[in-house]
Design a protein around this motif. Structure first.
Motif, PDB file in Angstrom:
ATOM      1  N   SER A 146      12.730   9.011  -4.678  1.00 25.04           N
ATOM      2  CA  SER A 146      13.010   9.995  -5.723  1.00 25.04           C
ATOM      3  C   SER A 146      13.649  11.262  -5.156  1.00 25.04           C
ATOM      4  O   SER A 146      14.332  11.986  -5.883  1.00 25.04           O
ATOM      5  CB  SER A 146      11.735  10.360  -6.482  1.00 25.04           C
ATOM      6  N   ILE A 147      13.445  11.534  -3.875  1.00 23.77           N
ATOM      7  CA  ILE A 147      14.078  12.708  -3.286  1.00 23.77           C
ATOM      8  C   ILE A 147      15.349  12.353  -2.527  1.00 23.77           C
ATOM      9  O   ILE A 147      15.882  13.169  -1.786  1.00 23.77           O
ATOM     10  CB  ILE A 147      13.104  13.497  -2.379  1.00 23.77           C
ATOM     11  N   GLY A 148      15.823  11.106  -2.703  1.00 27.51           N
ATOM     12  CA  GLY A 148      17.145  10.775  -2.184  1.00 27.51           C
ATOM     13  C   GLY A 148      17.225   9.748  -1.072  1.00 27.51           C
ATOM     14  O   GLY A 148      18.300   9.531  -0.517  1.00 27.51           O
ATOM     15  N   MET A 149      16.132   9.105  -0.712  1.00 22.98           N
ATOM     16  CA  MET A 149      16.197   8.097   0.347  1.00 22.98           C
ATOM     17  C   MET A 149      16.904   6.849  -0.180  1.00 22.98           C
ATOM     18  O   MET A 149      16.608   6.381  -1.265  1.00 22.98           O
ATOM     19  CB  MET A 149      14.791   7.750   0.826  1.00 22.98           C
ATOM     20  N   THR A 150      17.830   6.328   0.605  1.00 31.15           N
ATOM     21  CA  THR A 150      18.594   5.153   0.178  1.00 31.15           C
ATOM     22  C   THR A 150      17.803   3.881   0.484  1.00 31.15           C
ATOM     23  O   THR A 150      16.888   3.887   1.316  1.00 31.15           O
ATOM     24  CB  THR A 150      19.942   5.092   0.923  1.00 31.15           C
TER      25      THR A 150
ATOM     26  N   GLU B 264       0.818  -1.215   0.000  1.00 27.32           N
ATOM     27  CA  GLU B 264       0.000   0.000   0.000  1.00 27.32           C
ATOM     28  C   GLU B 264       0.853   1.267   0.000  1.00 27.32           C
ATOM     29  O   GLU B 264       0.420   2.309  -0.486  1.00 27.32           O
ATOM     30  CB  GLU B 264      -0.926   0.018   1.218  1.00 27.32           C
ATOM     31  N   ARG B 265       2.045   1.185   0.549  1.00 29.59           N
ATOM     32  CA  ARG B 265       2.920   2.366   0.647  1.00 29.59           C
ATOM     33  C   ARG B 265       3.933   2.448  -0.479  1.00 29.59           C
ATOM     34  O   ARG B 265       4.866   3.248  -0.409  1.00 29.59           O
ATOM     35  CB  ARG B 265       3.647   2.332   1.993  1.00 29.59           C
ATOM     36  N   ARG B 266       3.779   1.676  -1.521  1.00 28.39           N
ATOM     37  CA  ARG B 266       4.760   1.676  -2.614  1.00 28.39           C
ATOM     38  C   ARG B 266       4.922   3.053  -3.242  1.00 28.39           C
ATOM     39  O   ARG B 266       6.033   3.481  -3.523  1.00 28.39           O
ATOM     40  CB  ARG B 266       4.366   0.668  -3.690  1.00 28.39           C
ATOM     41  N   ARG B 267       3.824   3.721  -3.457  1.00 29.41           N
ATOM     42  CA  ARG B 267       3.904   5.057  -4.076  1.00 29.41           C
ATOM     43  C   ARG B 267       4.662   6.018  -3.171  1.00 29.41           C
ATOM     44  O   ARG B 267       5.498   6.791  -3.635  1.00 29.41           O
ATOM     45  CB  ARG B 267       2.506   5.571  -4.386  1.00 29.41           C
ATOM     46  N   ASP B 268       4.374   5.971  -1.885  1.00 31.74           N
ATOM     47  CA  ASP B 268       5.080   6.838  -0.931  1.00 31.74           C
ATOM     48  C   ASP B 268       6.564   6.495  -0.898  1.00 31.74           C
ATOM     49  O   ASP B 268       7.413   7.394  -0.839  1.00 31.74           O
ATOM     50  CB  ASP B 268       4.500   6.681   0.474  1.00 31.74           C
TER      51      ASP B 268
ATOM     52  N   ALA C  23      10.631  -5.597   3.780  1.00 31.12           N
ATOM     53  CA  ALA C  23      11.433  -4.379   3.913  1.00 31.12           C
ATOM     54  C   ALA C  23      12.584  -4.377   2.930  1.00 31.12           C
ATOM     55  O   ALA C  23      12.882  -3.354   2.306  1.00 31.12           O
ATOM     56  CB  ALA C  23      11.956  -4.248   5.341  1.00 31.12           C
ATOM     57  N   ARG C  24      13.232  -5.524   2.780  1.00 29.81           N
ATOM     58  CA  ARG C  24      14.342  -5.592   1.824  1.00 29.81           C
ATOM     59  C   ARG C  24      13.850  -5.430   0.392  1.00 29.81           C
ATOM     60  O   ARG C  24      14.490  -4.770  -0.421  1.00 29.81           O
ATOM     61  CB  ARG C  24      15.104  -6.886   2.002  1.00 29.81           C
ATOM     62  N   SER C  25      12.699  -6.029   0.070  1.00 27.91           N
ATOM     63  CA  SER C  25      12.190  -5.882  -1.291  1.00 27.91           C
ATOM     64  C   SER C  25      11.734  -4.448  -1.552  1.00 27.91           C
ATOM     65  O   SER C  25      11.890  -3.933  -2.657  1.00 27.91           O
ATOM     66  CB  SER C  25      11.058  -6.869  -1.558  1.00 27.91           C
ATOM     67  N   ALA C  26      11.188  -3.782  -0.538  1.00 35.23           N
ATOM     68  CA  ALA C  26      10.798  -2.379  -0.702  1.00 35.23           C
ATOM     69  C   ALA C  26      12.026  -1.505  -0.893  1.00 35.23           C
ATOM     70  O   ALA C  26      12.007  -0.545  -1.675  1.00 35.23           O
ATOM     71  CB  ALA C  26      10.005  -1.906   0.512  1.00 35.23           C
ATOM     72  N   GLY C  27      13.093  -1.819  -0.203  1.00 37.16           N
ATOM     73  CA  GLY C  27      14.322  -1.052  -0.359  1.00 37.16           C
ATOM     74  C   GLY C  27      14.947  -1.217  -1.729  1.00 37.16           C
ATOM     75  O   GLY C  27      15.616  -0.312  -2.227  1.00 37.16           O
ATOM     76  N   ARG C  28      14.737  -2.360  -2.342  1.00 37.65           N
ATOM     77  CA  ARG C  28      15.327  -2.635  -3.663  1.00 37.65           C
ATOM     78  C   ARG C  28      14.498  -2.100  -4.821  1.00 37.65           C
ATOM     79  O   ARG C  28      14.943  -2.145  -5.961  1.00 37.65           O
ATOM     80  CB  ARG C  28      15.510  -4.138  -3.831  1.00 37.65           C
ATOM     81  N   LEU C  29      13.279  -1.642  -4.553  1.00 34.13           N
ATOM     82  CA  LEU C  29      12.442  -1.116  -5.626  1.00 34.13           C
ATOM     83  C   LEU C  29      13.091   0.109  -6.262  1.00 34.13           C
ATOM     84  O   LEU C  29      13.643   0.953  -5.572  1.00 34.13           O
ATOM     85  CB  LEU C  29      11.072  -0.709  -5.094  1.00 34.13           C
ATOM     86  N   THR C  30      13.002   0.169  -7.558  1.00 33.20           N
ATOM     87  CA  THR C  30      13.477   1.373  -8.242  1.00 33.20           C
ATOM     88  C   THR C  30      12.320   2.354  -8.367  1.00 33.20           C
ATOM     89  O   THR C  30      11.150   1.971  -8.314  1.00 33.20           O
ATOM     90  CB  THR C  30      14.022   1.032  -9.643  1.00 33.20           C
ATOM     91  N   ILE C  31      12.654   3.604  -8.547  1.00 37.04           N
ATOM     92  CA  ILE C  31      11.628   4.639  -8.677  1.00 37.04           C
ATOM     93  C   ILE C  31      10.761   4.360  -9.894  1.00 37.04           C
ATOM     94  O   ILE C  31       9.538   4.469  -9.840  1.00 37.04           O
ATOM     95  CB  ILE C  31      12.287   6.031  -8.792  1.00 37.04           C
TER      96      ILE C  31
END
Length: 136
Positions: A39-43, A29-33, A121-129
């Motif tokens: 996109s603003i620089g979060m690693t 649900e939070r993928r867009r966020d 959490a790891r898969s969310a971190g690996r998502l590209t913009i």
């Protein structure tokens, strides 16, 4: 392994899968966020840590709510079960309000929440913009 240990292991597994399902849905649900934050620089590491820290309080709240409810259920069910089976349970089985019996489930609630968040959490971190914005 005793039947009680097997039942406890199965109940713990079901609880862990429930937490995992909740975290997966929450992350989806939070993928867009998450895409916007990236996109603003979060690693990726910051996304993973943010997901972890958002789930730990939920595990703590689950433990805080579950411990009193579990003690209440135990106080209601054990005497009825003993009476129905004609068994007089010893005091050690009836009195479960010890510090270890209360603090361990609280800790386990947080541990289950954190373990359940590992993969999402790891898969969310690996998502590209691009992937996040493309799926919307």
């Amino acid at each position: 392994m005793s039947p009680a240990s097997i039942l406890t292991l199965l109940l713990g597994t079901v609880a862990a899968l429930g937490v995992f399902n909740t975290v997966v849905l929450n992350t989806h649900e939070r993928r867009r966020d998450l895409g916007m934050l990236k996109s603003i620089g979060m690693t990726p590491r910051q996304v993973t840590v943010m997901t972890f820290t958002s789930m730990a309080p939920l595990g703590l709240l689950g433990g805080i709510a579950g411990v009193p409810l579990g003690i209440l259920a135990h106080a209601l069910i054990v005497p009825v079960t003993g009476h129905a089976g004609g068994i007089d349970f010893p005091a050690s089985m009836r009195d479960v309000r010890h510090a270890g019996n209360v603090s361990a489930p609280l800790f386990c609630g947080v541990v289950l929440a954190v373990l359940g968040v590992l993969i999402p959490a790891r898969s969310a971190g690996r998502l590209t913009i691009a992937t996040v914005l493309h799926n919307e």
